[in-house]
Write an enzyme that holds these catalytic residues in place. Structure first.
Site, mmCIF file in Angstrom:
data_model
loop_
_atom_site.group_PDB
_atom_site.id
_atom_site.type_symbol
_atom_site.label_atom_id
_atom_site.label_comp_id
_atom_site.label_asym_id
_atom_site.label_seq_id
_atom_site.Cartn_x
_atom_site.Cartn_y
_atom_site.Cartn_z
ATOM 1 N N GLU A 182 -95.207 -83.451 27.547
ATOM 2 C CA GLU A 182 -95.704 -83.741 28.903
ATOM 3 C C GLU A 182 -94.598 -84.223 29.844
ATOM 4 O OE1 GLU A 182 -99.628 -85.573 29.025
ATOM 5 O OE2 GLU A 182 -98.879 -86.927 30.571
ATOM 6 N N ASP A 183 -93.696 -85.022 29.337
ATOM 7 C CA ASP A 183 -92.760 -85.721 30.237
ATOM 8 C C ASP A 183 -91.289 -85.337 30.109
ATOM 9 O OD1 ASP A 183 -94.866 -87.135 31.310
ATOM 10 O OD2 ASP A 183 -94.660 -88.821 29.942
HETATM 11 P P1 NDP Z 1 -101.228 -92.326 36.701
HETATM 12 O O1 NDP Z 1 -102.545 -92.979 36.791
HETATM 13 O O2 NDP Z 1 -101.115 -90.995 36.071
HETATM 14 O O3 NDP Z 1 -100.135 -93.321 36.045
HETATM 15 C C1 NDP Z 1 -100.409 -93.942 34.905
HETATM 16 C C2 NDP Z 1 -99.723 -93.244 33.755
HETATM 17 O O4 NDP Z 1 -98.313 -93.465 33.862
HETATM 18 C C3 NDP Z 1 -100.167 -93.850 32.475
HETATM 19 O O5 NDP Z 1 -101.266 -93.172 31.962
HETATM 20 C C4 NDP Z 1 -98.923 -93.753 31.619
HETATM 21 O O6 NDP Z 1 -98.947 -92.479 31.014
HETATM 22 C C5 NDP Z 1 -97.763 -93.789 32.607
HETATM 23 N N1 NDP Z 1 -97.070 -95.099 32.772
HETATM 24 C C6 NDP Z 1 -95.738 -95.292 32.826
HETATM 25 N N2 NDP Z 1 -95.433 -96.576 33.017
HETATM 26 C C7 NDP Z 1 -96.596 -97.251 33.079
HETATM 27 C C8 NDP Z 1 -96.927 -98.619 33.243
HETATM 28 N N3 NDP Z 1 -96.004 -99.580 33.386
HETATM 29 N N4 NDP Z 1 -98.222 -98.979 33.285
HETATM 30 C C9 NDP Z 1 -99.171 -98.025 33.125
HETATM 31 N N5 NDP Z 1 -98.926 -96.720 32.959
HETATM 32 C C10 NDP Z 1 -97.637 -96.308 32.935
HETATM 33 O O7 NDP Z 1 -100.617 -92.405 38.097
HETATM 34 P P2 NDP Z 1 -100.199 -91.335 39.111
HETATM 35 O O8 NDP Z 1 -99.187 -91.929 39.984
HETATM 36 O O9 NDP Z 1 -99.842 -90.091 38.423
HETATM 37 O O10 NDP Z 1 -101.548 -91.226 39.953
HETATM 38 C C11 NDP Z 1 -102.533 -90.274 39.734
HETATM 39 C C12 NDP Z 1 -103.958 -90.740 40.024
HETATM 40 O O11 NDP Z 1 -104.036 -92.028 40.655
HETATM 41 C C13 NDP Z 1 -104.664 -89.789 40.945
HETATM 42 O O12 NDP Z 1 -105.590 -89.087 40.129
HETATM 43 C C14 NDP Z 1 -105.404 -90.612 41.973
HETATM 44 O O13 NDP Z 1 -106.805 -90.439 41.834
HETATM 45 C C15 NDP Z 1 -105.083 -92.022 41.645
HETATM 46 N N6 NDP Z 1 -104.623 -92.763 42.831
HETATM 47 C C16 NDP Z 1 -105.295 -93.868 43.215
HETATM 48 C C17 NDP Z 1 -104.877 -94.619 44.314
HETATM 49 C C18 NDP Z 1 -105.602 -95.871 44.681
HETATM 50 O O14 NDP Z 1 -105.090 -96.659 45.464
HETATM 51 N N7 NDP Z 1 -106.774 -96.117 44.178
HETATM 52 C C19 NDP Z 1 -103.716 -94.201 45.100
HETATM 53 C C20 NDP Z 1 -103.063 -93.042 44.601
HETATM 54 C C21 NDP Z 1 -103.520 -92.355 43.510
HETATM 55 P P3 NDP Z 1 -98.226 -92.129 29.620
HETATM 56 O O15 NDP Z 1 -99.087 -92.526 28.489
HETATM 57 O O16 NDP Z 1 -98.112 -90.631 29.751
HETATM 58 O O17 NDP Z 1 -96.947 -92.832 29.597
#
Ligand code: NDP
Ligand code: ZN
Length: 178
Positions: free
Chosen positions: A64-65
């Protein structure tokens, strides 16, 4: 490949693939800390000693990354490990909101072994959102993440009691702390 050799090979391979990446949290930990934590959760809390599952956990974010392909994983670690990594890999051609919806839809249909990895992944990520949230994430966004993680995990239940209990504790702590 012998079991210990395979596991160390997976750790070394994932460390190289993720070497220029950091977690999104304020402490910007090296990315590899996360897949290692996922494998540790499976072994320590989940009681998993299947080397293919533990190796797949260490490798779970490589396709994925990073530029790593499914055939890289198959060639080095075999088709069972590659299959598990693929099961927990998002389709990056989809828009982000769609990917989140697909995870909720697919989680009940994952194989039992992939469910374990997904569960440990969500434990690690909810911990990170609680303790070291990505920069700029509002309270609303952190809460949204935790609600979504609970929805995904609802589809994984019945796979490993200790891991499910750990997830519930991590969620309780997150809701208290946020
Ligand atoms: P994500 O929700 O995809 O980011 C979280 C992912 O990033 C985790 O699942 C994890 O995946 C990885 N990650 C890396 N570092 C960290 C950390 N320190 N803490 C937690 N997770 C981490 O974010 P995106 O930026 O890709 O945003 C996408 C979604 O967020 C959109 O679907 C949208 O709906 C929502 N959104 C909401 C907003 C709001 O204000 N409510 C604003 C903007 C977007 P892994 O296990 O792969 O490492
Ligand atoms: Zn992950």
């Amino acid at each position: 490949m012998k079991n210990l050799q395979k596991l160390l090979h997976a750790a070394s391979f994932a460390a190289r693939k993720h070497s220029d990446q950091r977690r999104k949290g304020s402490n910007a930990e090296p990315y590899i800390n996360h897949p290692l934590e996922v494998a540790n959760l499976l072994a320590d809390i989940g009681g998993i000693d299947d080397v293919d599952i533990l190796s797949a956990a260490i490798l779970h974010d490589t396709i994925e990354d990073t530029e790593c392909t499914p055939s890289d994983i198959t060639d080095k670690f075999g088709s069972r490990v590659a299959g598990l990594v693929l099961e927990v890999t998002d389709d990056k051609s989809l828009p982000k909101a769609e990917r989140k919806r697909v995870q909720v839809e697919h989680s009940p249909h994952l194989s039992p072994d992939a469910k374990l990895i997904k569960l440990a992944d969500k434990i690690s990520n909810v911990r990170d959102v609680t303790n070291s949230p990505p920069a700029g994430w509002s309270l609303e966004r952190r809460t949204e993440y935790i609600d979504w993680a609970e929805e995904v995990v609802a589809g994984l239940r019945g796979s490993n009691k200790p891991l499910e209990q750990e997830f519930d504790e991590v969620i309780l702590l997150a809701r208290k702390k946020l």
